[in-house]
Design an enzyme around this catalytic site. Structure first.
Site, PDB file in Angstrom:
ATOM      1  CE  LYS A  15     -66.578  90.896  -0.915  1.00 18.15           C
ATOM      2  NZ  LYS A  15     -67.365  92.050  -1.248  1.00 18.15           N
ATOM      3  CE1 TYR A  28     -70.948  93.182  -3.823  1.00 17.02           C
ATOM      4  CE2 TYR A  28     -72.662  93.674  -2.234  1.00 17.02           C
ATOM      5  CZ  TYR A  28     -71.834  92.769  -2.856  1.00 17.02           C
ATOM      6  OH  TYR A  28     -71.895  91.442  -2.507  1.00 17.02           O
ATOM      7  NE  ARG A  78     -78.471  92.438  21.220  1.00 13.85           N
ATOM      8  CZ  ARG A  78     -79.026  93.075  22.249  1.00 13.85           C
ATOM      9  NH1 ARG A  78     -78.868  94.371  22.392  1.00 13.85           N
ATOM     10  NH2 ARG A  78     -79.753  92.404  23.124  1.00 13.85           N
ATOM     11  CG  ASP A 120     -68.188  99.713   0.049  1.00 17.64           C
ATOM     12  OD1 ASP A 120     -67.067  99.241   0.307  1.00 17.64           O
ATOM     13  OD2 ASP A 120     -69.164  99.025  -0.293  1.00 17.64           O
TER      14      ASP A 120
HETATM   15  C1  LIG Z   1     -68.693  92.440  -1.100  1.00 17.67           C
HETATM   16  C2  LIG Z   1     -69.009  93.885  -1.070  1.00 17.67           C
HETATM   17  C3  LIG Z   1     -70.011  94.393  -0.234  1.00 17.67           C
HETATM   18  C4  LIG Z   1     -70.848  93.504   0.645  1.00 17.67           C
HETATM   19  O1  LIG Z   1     -70.091  92.893   1.629  1.00 17.67           O
HETATM   20  P1  LIG Z   1     -70.551  91.532   2.338  1.00 17.67           P
HETATM   21  O2  LIG Z   1     -69.439  91.252   3.281  1.00 17.67           O
HETATM   22  O3  LIG Z   1     -70.693  90.514   1.257  1.00 17.67           O
HETATM   23  O4  LIG Z   1     -71.852  91.823   3.002  1.00 17.67           O
HETATM   24  C5  LIG Z   1     -70.237  95.754  -0.234  1.00 17.67           C
HETATM   25  N1  LIG Z   1     -69.528  96.581  -1.015  1.00 17.67           N
HETATM   26  C6  LIG Z   1     -68.564  96.138  -1.840  1.00 17.67           C
HETATM   27  C7  LIG Z   1     -67.821  97.116  -2.675  1.00 17.67           C
HETATM   28  C8  LIG Z   1     -68.271  94.776  -1.909  1.00 17.67           C
HETATM   29  O5  LIG Z   1     -67.325  94.331  -2.735  1.00 17.67           O
END
Ligand SMILES: *Cc1c(COP(=O)(O)O)cnc(C)c1O
Length: 395
Positions: free
Chosen positions: A207, A109, A55, A182
């Site tokens: 992604k 999101y 951790r 983000d």
């Molecule tokens: C998919 C996504 C998230 C969340 O990510 P996870 O890996 O599914 O927890 C947050 N912000 C955006 C813009 C996303 O496309």
């Protein structure tokens, strides 16, 4: 060094002994021993670098963190078990010893909205929303709320509005706020938010970064000044990414610049083709000169690219025609997520925006006939042919 070079080399070839593995192995161990207990004592005491407990750090995860920090031009990174964990960690770090107030983009999101409204707000943190593409209104909200933190996304979902990150950073800093972005929809292959004045960058590594549909992960990248707070938070909250996911993500990132270049070229061709198709009402593509944020895109995105996401509306289509079109697709995958090597398509009204009231969706401009396409690395002729035959099949 340039991005494609960093993607391939950064983080690798640490020396565990008198040999050097060409790529970073998966280190599964949860804890570490030293020849002498004095050495472990020094590691715990911070007198010498080293591993002690999973951790607190893991060699595979740290290699990935070094690779992504290099691509983003950050001082360090922390990899997490999901994108949501990275967003939560960033907000906790930015709020730790500051005013408990956030101004966020009003289109975010879905789970990020849930985190703000159902977790943080009931926990006593003030949250206000504003449109980051309307800078005057955005600044007015910031001036009034005096937030500690501003939270935006590089590109909004599913209408693909692009935030002017450089201007947002200026405004937020003038009012004493930090900015978290983000950047999941762009990745460092399109823009590096830290270089535009953003304080903390987060990604859903699920992604574009991992890019192959086989990893759930997240990452946060920032400057040295946030290291002490983030060390305390990550050790106590335990949002760690595991070594297997880190290995896969690091492997994926080596081809990120190549993949994104191809995806953006494909998206540009697909968007132009859709725009001319008689059964398509409207196309949302940031690379289109008619897109409302095209100036921002030209200023901020690499190499004149418009990204690899394309949304479009199917003319006069109800649920039945939309589903018939989706079912007729043979190559483009009908699934949630984005940024993978394969093209993927999603119907926001039945998925990401399902829980919104129809009137609220309408106000956001999200119509029932809207589809969101994440363009993959396939031959663009095959993507277009697949869309074409599915449109004909469902007519
Ligand atoms: C998919 C996504 C998230 C969340 O990510 P996870 O890996 O599914 O927890 C947050 N912000 C955006 C813009 C996303 O496309």
């Amino acid at each position: 060094m340039k991005l494609p070079t960093l993607a391939v080399h950064a983080g690798d070839r640490k020396k565990p002994g008198d040999y050097i593995p060409v790529t970073t192995p998966i280190h599964g161990a949860a804890s570490y021993v030293y020849e002498d207990i004095e050495d472990l004592d020094r590691v715990f005491g911070g007198e010498r670098p080293g591993m002690m407990y999973g951790r607190y750090g893991n060699p595979t995860v740290e290699a990935l963190e070094e690779q992504i920090a290099a691509l983003e031009g950050g001082d360090f990174a922390i990899a997490t078990s999901s994108g949501m964990a990275a967003i939560h960690l960033a907000l906790q770090a930015a709020l730790l010893d500051r005013r408990k107030s956030i101004v966020a983009a009003k289109v975010l999101y879905g789970q990020t909205l849930t985190l703000l409204m159902s977790v943080l707000e009931p926990g006593g943190i003030e949250v206000e929303f504003a449109d980051p593409c309307d800078l005057q209104a955005f600044e007015a909200t910031i001036a009034e709320a005096k937030p500690a933190v501003v939270l935006v996304e590089t590109v909004s979902n599913p209408l693909l509005r692009v935030s002017p990150l450089d201007r947002i950073a200026e405004i937020a800093h003038a009012h004493g706020a930090l900015v978290i972005v983000d950047a999941s929809f762009t990745s460092p292959a399109l823009l590096q938010p830290l270089s535009l004045g953003i304080d903390i960058v987060v990604h859903s590594a699920t992604k574009y970064l991992a890019g192959h549909g086989d990893v759930l992960g997240g990452i946060l990248i920032t400057r040295e000044e946030f290291r002490p707070a983030l060390r305390v938070l990550s050790r106590s909250l335990g949002p760690n990414m595991g070594p297997f996911e880190a290995y896969l993500t690091m492997r994926g990132v080596k081809t990120l610049p190549l993949r994104v270049e191809r995806q953006c070229q494909n998206a540009c061709r697909v968007a132009a083709w859709l725009k001319d198709h008689p059964r398509i009402d409207r196309v949302y593509f940031p690379g289109d000169p008619a897109h409302p944020d095209h100036d921002t895109v030209k200023r901020l995105f690499a190499n004149g690219s418009g990204g690899a996401m394309v949304s479009f509306e199917l003319k006069d289509a109800g649920r039945e025609q939309i589903f018939a079109f989706l079912n007729a697709l043979k190559i483009v995958v009908r699934a949630t997520s984005l940024g993978d090597v394969h093209s993927m398509i999603l119907h926001p009204v039945m998925s990401s925006h399902r829980d919104l009231a129809p009137r609220h969706r309408e106000r956001l401009g999200i119509r029932d006939n809207l589809l969101r396409l994440s363009v993959g690395i396939e031959a663009v002729e095959d993507i277009v042919e697949d869309l074409d035959q599915a449109l004909a099949e469902s007519a």
